[in-house]
Design a protein around this motif. Sequence first.
Motif, PDB file in Angstrom:
ATOM      1  N   MET A   1      27.358  -3.914  28.036  1.00  0.00           N
ATOM      2  CA  MET A   1      26.713  -2.671  27.771  1.00  0.00           C
ATOM      3  C   MET A   1      26.846  -1.949  28.836  1.00  0.00           C
ATOM      4  N   ALA A   2      27.965  -2.082  29.273  1.00  0.00           N
ATOM      5  CA  ALA A   2      29.057  -0.266  30.148  1.00  0.00           C
ATOM      6  C   ALA A   2      29.666  -0.799  29.090  1.00  0.00           C
ATOM      7  N   GLN A   3      30.973  -1.033  28.387  1.00  0.00           N
ATOM      8  CA  GLN A   3      31.498  -0.854  27.532  1.00  0.00           C
ATOM      9  C   GLN A   3      30.615  -0.423  25.818  1.00  0.00           C
ATOM     10  N   ALA A   4      29.781  -0.796  25.573  1.00  0.00           N
ATOM     11  CA  ALA A   4      28.464   0.251  24.176  1.00  0.00           C
ATOM     12  C   ALA A   4      28.112   1.427  25.093  1.00  0.00           C
ATOM     13  N   LEU A   5      28.389   1.866  26.214  1.00  0.00           N
ATOM     14  CA  LEU A   5      27.614   3.137  26.416  1.00  0.00           C
ATOM     15  C   LEU A   5      28.587   3.837  26.688  1.00  0.00           C
ATOM     16  N   LYS A   6      29.608   3.822  27.039  1.00  0.00           N
ATOM     17  CA  LYS A   6      31.322   4.136  26.485  1.00  0.00           C
ATOM     18  C   LYS A   6      31.519   4.641  25.604  1.00  0.00           C
ATOM     19  N   VAL A   7      30.904   3.563  24.548  1.00  0.00           N
ATOM     20  CA  VAL A   7      31.590   3.657  22.905  1.00  0.00           C
ATOM     21  C   VAL A   7      30.793   5.171  22.625  1.00  0.00           C
ATOM     22  N   ILE A   8      29.756   4.699  23.182  1.00  0.00           N
ATOM     23  CA  ILE A   8      28.671   6.090  22.129  1.00  0.00           C
ATOM     24  C   ILE A   8      28.993   6.566  23.181  1.00  0.00           C
ATOM     25  N   GLN A   9      28.737   6.687  24.425  1.00  0.00           N
ATOM     26  CA  GLN A   9      29.707   8.813  24.430  1.00  0.00           C
ATOM     27  C   GLN A   9      30.450   9.097  24.077  1.00  0.00           C
ATOM     28  N   LYS A  10      31.607   8.532  24.109  1.00  0.00           N
ATOM     29  CA  LYS A  10      33.179   8.528  23.713  1.00  0.00           C
ATOM     30  C   LYS A  10      32.812   9.186  21.903  1.00  0.00           C
ATOM     31  N   GLU A  11      31.279   8.562  21.351  1.00  0.00           N
ATOM     32  CA  GLU A  11      31.023   9.182  20.015  1.00  0.00           C
ATOM     33  C   GLU A  11      30.713  10.675  20.751  1.00  0.00           C
ATOM     34  N   VAL A  12      29.620  10.606  21.178  1.00  0.00           N
ATOM     35  CA  VAL A  12      28.889  12.195  21.097  1.00  0.00           C
ATOM     36  C   VAL A  12      29.552  12.858  21.732  1.00  0.00           C
ATOM     37  N   ILE A  13      30.695  12.396  22.451  1.00  0.00           N
ATOM     38  CA  ILE A  13      32.136  14.012  22.797  1.00  0.00           C
ATOM     39  C   ILE A  13      32.616  13.760  21.719  1.00  0.00           C
ATOM     40  N   GLN A  14      33.153  13.122  21.003  1.00  0.00           N
ATOM     41  CA  GLN A  14      33.981  13.604  19.241  1.00  0.00           C
ATOM     42  C   GLN A  14      32.879  14.483  18.412  1.00  0.00           C
ATOM     43  N   SER A  15      31.359  14.583  18.125  1.00  0.00           N
ATOM     44  CA  SER A  15      30.485  14.877  17.689  1.00  0.00           C
ATOM     45  C   SER A  15      30.463  16.289  18.327  1.00  0.00           C
ATOM     46  N   ARG A  16      29.971  16.544  19.354  1.00  0.00           N
ATOM     47  CA  ARG A  16      30.459  17.674  20.105  1.00  0.00           C
ATOM     48  C   ARG A  16      31.777  18.839  20.241  1.00  0.00           C
ATOM     49  N   VAL A  17      32.410  17.687  19.913  1.00  0.00           N
ATOM     50  CA  VAL A  17      33.995  18.939  19.911  1.00  0.00           C
ATOM     51  C   VAL A  17      34.280  19.029  18.623  1.00  0.00           C
ATOM     52  N   LYS A  18      33.872  18.055  17.445  1.00  0.00           N
ATOM     53  CA  LYS A  18      33.674  18.606  16.044  1.00  0.00           C
ATOM     54  C   LYS A  18      32.711  19.352  15.634  1.00  0.00           C
ATOM     55  N   THR A  19      31.426  19.665  16.425  1.00  0.00           N
ATOM     56  CA  THR A  19      31.017  20.104  16.761  1.00  0.00           C
ATOM     57  C   THR A  19      31.772  21.618  16.779  1.00  0.00           C
ATOM     58  N   TRP A  20      32.166  21.964  17.918  1.00  0.00           N
ATOM     59  CA  TRP A  20      32.637  23.510  18.769  1.00  0.00           C
ATOM     60  C   TRP A  20      33.554  23.900  17.865  1.00  0.00           C
ATOM     61  N   GLU A  21      34.798  22.296  17.507  1.00  0.00           N
ATOM     62  CA  GLU A  21      35.698  22.674  16.815  1.00  0.00           C
ATOM     63  C   GLU A  21      35.175  23.658  15.403  1.00  0.00           C
ATOM     64  N   THR A  22      34.691  23.875  14.791  1.00  0.00           N
ATOM     65  CA  THR A  22      33.890  23.721  13.335  1.00  0.00           C
ATOM     66  C   THR A  22      33.058  25.244  13.912  1.00  0.00           C
ATOM     67  N   LYS A  23      32.866  25.214  14.659  1.00  0.00           N
ATOM     68  CA  LYS A  23      32.079  26.635  15.540  1.00  0.00           C
ATOM     69  C   LYS A  23      32.808  27.910  15.277  1.00  0.00           C
ATOM     70  N   GLN A  24      33.864  27.501  16.182  1.00  0.00           N
ATOM     71  CA  GLN A  24      35.164  28.234  16.406  1.00  0.00           C
ATOM     72  C   GLN A  24      35.435  28.217  14.950  1.00  0.00           C
ATOM     73  N   LYS A  25      35.792  26.959  14.191  1.00  0.00           N
ATOM     74  CA  LYS A  25      36.482  27.669  13.169  1.00  0.00           C
ATOM     75  C   LYS A  25      35.867  29.244  12.549  1.00  0.00           C
ATOM     76  N   ALA A  26      34.201  28.475  12.365  1.00  0.00           N
ATOM     77  CA  ALA A  26      33.917  29.414  11.494  1.00  0.00           C
ATOM     78  C   ALA A  26      33.669  30.988  12.310  1.00  0.00           C
TER      79      ALA A  26
END
Length: 125
Positions: A1-26
């Motif tokens: 479960m801790a491993q799945a949580l880390k994967v989810i957190q990593k995906e959330v972080i990746q999603s937020r980074v991608k959103t931030w990147e898109t906003k900055q590019k815009a």
Amino acid sequence: MAQALKVIQKEVIQSRVKTWETKQKAKVDNKADKMIAINEEKKNASEIDLEALGKKIETKVEKLRHKEVEKMKNKEAHSIKVTEDTKVKIEAKRTHGLQKVEKKAEKFRGSNSLPTKCFGVCVDE
């Protein structure tokens, strides 16, 4: 479960980074578009100013040309007037001279004598 949580957190972080990147590019794109628009406005304003200046210069040149043409016409008219006045004076002198000669000739005819200067036409006695 801790491993799945880390994967989810990593995906959330990746999603937020991608959103931030898109906003900055815009943001960067919008800023660049805005600057391009401002630059185009300045260019258009500059072209309008140059066009107005060109028309102003054309108007000045046309007025100056008209003024110079008028001066030339006045000089020509003055020259013609001076020429006519001179011609009239010469004609008056001619008429006066001819009248003088006719008067003297009438005088010589009346007195039945010859002028003292005959210019080689008169017969010497």
